[in-house]
Scaffold this motif. Structure first.
Motif, PDB file in Angstrom:
ATOM      1  N   ASN A   1       0.927  -1.213  -0.517  1.00  0.00           N
ATOM      2  CA  ASN A   1       0.064   0.153   0.000  1.00  0.00           C
ATOM      3  C   ASN A   1       0.906   1.367  -0.039  1.00  0.00           C
ATOM      4  O   ASN A   1       1.875   1.615   0.977  1.00  0.00           O
ATOM      5  N   ILE A   2       0.419   2.073  -0.727  1.00  0.00           N
ATOM      6  CA  ILE A   2       1.402   3.531  -1.601  1.00  0.00           C
ATOM      7  C   ILE A   2       0.549   4.225  -1.084  1.00  0.00           C
ATOM      8  O   ILE A   2       0.161   4.341  -1.940  1.00  0.00           O
ATOM      9  N   ALA A   3       0.942   5.035  -0.122  1.00  0.00           N
ATOM     10  CA  ALA A   3       0.437   6.822  -0.065  1.00  0.00           C
ATOM     11  C   ALA A   3       1.442   7.873  -0.200  1.00  0.00           C
ATOM     12  O   ALA A   3       2.412   7.954   0.541  1.00  0.00           O
ATOM     13  N   VAL A   4       0.780   8.936  -0.981  1.00  0.00           N
ATOM     14  CA  VAL A   4       1.608  10.238  -1.370  1.00  0.00           C
ATOM     15  C   VAL A   4       0.573  11.376  -0.594  1.00  0.00           C
ATOM     16  O   VAL A   4      -0.716  11.420  -0.894  1.00  0.00           O
ATOM     17  N   VAL A   5       1.052  12.109   0.259  1.00  0.00           N
ATOM     18  CA  VAL A   5       0.300  13.445   0.803  1.00  0.00           C
ATOM     19  C   VAL A   5       0.647  14.387   0.807  1.00  0.00           C
ATOM     20  O   VAL A   5       1.968  14.178   0.209  1.00  0.00           O
ATOM     21  N   ASP A   6       0.014  15.164   0.193  1.00  0.00           N
ATOM     22  CA  ASP A   6       0.701  16.959   0.116  1.00  0.00           C
ATOM     23  C   ASP A   6       1.248  17.729   1.392  1.00  0.00           C
ATOM     24  O   ASP A   6       1.144  17.068   2.490  1.00  0.00           O
ATOM     25  N   ALA A   7       0.987  18.453   1.574  1.00  0.00           N
ATOM     26  CA  ALA A   7       1.714  19.662   1.802  1.00  0.00           C
ATOM     27  C   ALA A   7       1.143  20.175   3.254  1.00  0.00           C
ATOM     28  O   ALA A   7       1.722  20.540   4.428  1.00  0.00           O
ATOM     29  N   GLY A   8      -0.408  19.836   3.351  1.00  0.00           N
ATOM     30  CA  GLY A   8      -0.678  19.868   3.964  1.00  0.00           C
ATOM     31  C   GLY A   8      -1.342  18.329   4.953  1.00  0.00           C
ATOM     32  O   GLY A   8      -2.654  18.561   5.609  1.00  0.00           O
ATOM     33  N   ALA A   9      -0.992  17.874   4.250  1.00  0.00           N
ATOM     34  CA  ALA A   9      -1.068  16.271   5.168  1.00  0.00           C
ATOM     35  C   ALA A   9      -1.965  15.906   4.326  1.00  0.00           C
ATOM     36  O   ALA A   9      -3.115  14.303   5.584  1.00  0.00           O
ATOM     37  N   ASN A  10      -2.535  15.581   3.689  1.00  0.00           N
ATOM     38  CA  ASN A  10      -3.557  15.240   2.043  1.00  0.00           C
ATOM     39  C   ASN A  10      -3.856  14.551   1.668  1.00  0.00           C
ATOM     40  O   ASN A  10      -2.599  14.532   0.658  1.00  0.00           O
ATOM     41  N   LEU A  11      -4.329  13.509   1.814  1.00  0.00           N
ATOM     42  CA  LEU A  11      -4.088  12.276   0.817  1.00  0.00           C
ATOM     43  C   LEU A  11      -3.972  13.167  -0.820  1.00  0.00           C
ATOM     44  O   LEU A  11      -5.132  13.552  -1.163  1.00  0.00           O
ATOM     45  N   LYS A  12      -3.050  12.520  -1.292  1.00  0.00           N
ATOM     46  CA  LYS A  12      -2.669  13.441  -2.962  1.00  0.00           C
ATOM     47  C   LYS A  12      -2.860  11.657  -3.908  1.00  0.00           C
ATOM     48  O   LYS A  12      -3.455  12.312  -5.082  1.00  0.00           O
ATOM     49  N   ALA A  13      -1.929  10.864  -3.626  1.00  0.00           N
ATOM     50  CA  ALA A  13      -2.157   9.846  -4.448  1.00  0.00           C
ATOM     51  C   ALA A  13      -1.967   8.624  -3.482  1.00  0.00           C
ATOM     52  O   ALA A  13      -1.771   8.337  -2.615  1.00  0.00           O
ATOM     53  N   PHE A  14      -2.765   7.426  -4.275  1.00  0.00           N
ATOM     54  CA  PHE A  14      -3.192   6.438  -3.606  1.00  0.00           C
ATOM     55  C   PHE A  14      -2.963   5.383  -3.933  1.00  0.00           C
ATOM     56  O   PHE A  14      -3.131   5.525  -4.872  1.00  0.00           O
ATOM     57  N   ALA A  15      -2.189   4.064  -3.764  1.00  0.00           N
ATOM     58  CA  ALA A  15      -2.305   3.222  -4.790  1.00  0.00           C
ATOM     59  C   ALA A  15      -2.004   1.644  -3.700  1.00  0.00           C
ATOM     60  O   ALA A  15      -1.272   1.395  -2.496  1.00  0.00           O
ATOM     61  N   ARG A  16      -3.689   0.257  -3.651  1.00  0.00           N
ATOM     62  CA  ARG A  16      -3.017  -0.749  -3.186  1.00  0.00           C
ATOM     63  C   ARG A  16      -3.159  -2.452  -3.967  1.00  0.00           C
ATOM     64  O   ARG A  16      -3.956  -1.969  -5.001  1.00  0.00           O
ATOM     65  N   MET A  17      -1.696  -1.944  -4.175  1.00  0.00           N
ATOM     66  CA  MET A  17      -1.186  -3.799  -5.303  1.00  0.00           C
ATOM     67  C   MET A  17      -2.517  -4.595  -4.984  1.00  0.00           C
ATOM     68  O   MET A  17      -2.775  -5.213  -3.353  1.00  0.00           O
ATOM     69  N   ASP A  18      -2.793  -5.481  -6.355  1.00  0.00           N
ATOM     70  CA  ASP A  18      -3.389  -6.754  -5.976  1.00  0.00           C
ATOM     71  C   ASP A  18      -2.964  -7.775  -4.423  1.00  0.00           C
ATOM     72  O   ASP A  18      -1.222  -7.553  -4.279  1.00  0.00           O
ATOM     73  N   ASN A  19      -3.056  -8.279  -3.392  1.00  0.00           N
ATOM     74  CA  ASN A  19      -3.854  -8.500  -2.510  1.00  0.00           C
ATOM     75  C   ASN A  19      -2.095  -8.301  -1.389  1.00  0.00           C
ATOM     76  O   ASN A  19      -1.761  -8.470  -1.076  1.00  0.00           O
ATOM     77  N   ALA A  20      -2.468  -6.745  -1.507  1.00  0.00           N
ATOM     78  CA  ALA A  20      -2.155  -5.755  -0.212  1.00  0.00           C
ATOM     79  C   ALA A  20      -2.137  -6.117   1.094  1.00  0.00           C
ATOM     80  O   ALA A  20      -3.990  -6.385  -0.118  1.00  0.00           O
TER      81      ALA A  20
END
Length: 132
Positions: A27-46
């Protein structure tokens, strides 16, 4: 300054490639400078339980402008930040969260969860490399 969606997606893509290379769904998350979720990916079977962990690792790195694993050393019993993980709605104090910087300014952070903490950090650093 803030991370763009295009940059966040490139970071996610690079991290996914590294996770595939080592054979661990993440599971990979990227947040912006305000700690808001900007992009996310949950790979299959994560792992489902790692969704929240990846986001909290990214927020931890952003809030304190250091890798989430560095907080771990400071938050041990008797340490200067003991119990910090219960602040800010819950932090994660083990590796896998890394700040994203433009020059010296923090613009966001990546958080990765799904493997060992060493694997999580390795995948997060691959994402960071895609930003630089």
């Amino acid at each position: 300054m803030n991370i763009t969606l295009e940059q966040a997606q490139a970071i996610i893509t690079a991290a996914q490639l590294k996770a595939q290379e080592i054979g661990v769904p993440m599971n990979i998350a990227v947040v912006d400078a305000g700690a808001n979720l900007k992009a996310f990916a949950r790979m299959d079977n994560a792992w489902l339980g790692s969704v929240d962990i990846s986001i909290k690792k990214a927020k931890t790195a952003l809030f304190f402008d250091m890798e989430s694993g560095d907080i771990g050393g400071l938050s041990q019993p008797g340490g200067p930040l003991y119990n910090i993980e219960v602040s800010n709605g819950g932090l994660i104090s083990f590796p896998g969260g890394v700040p994203l910087k433009s020059a010296s300014e923090i613009v966001g952070a990546i958080g990765v969860s799904g493997g060992s903490v060493e694997q999580d950090r390795e995948v997060a650093l691959a994402g960071v490399a895609a930003y630089k």
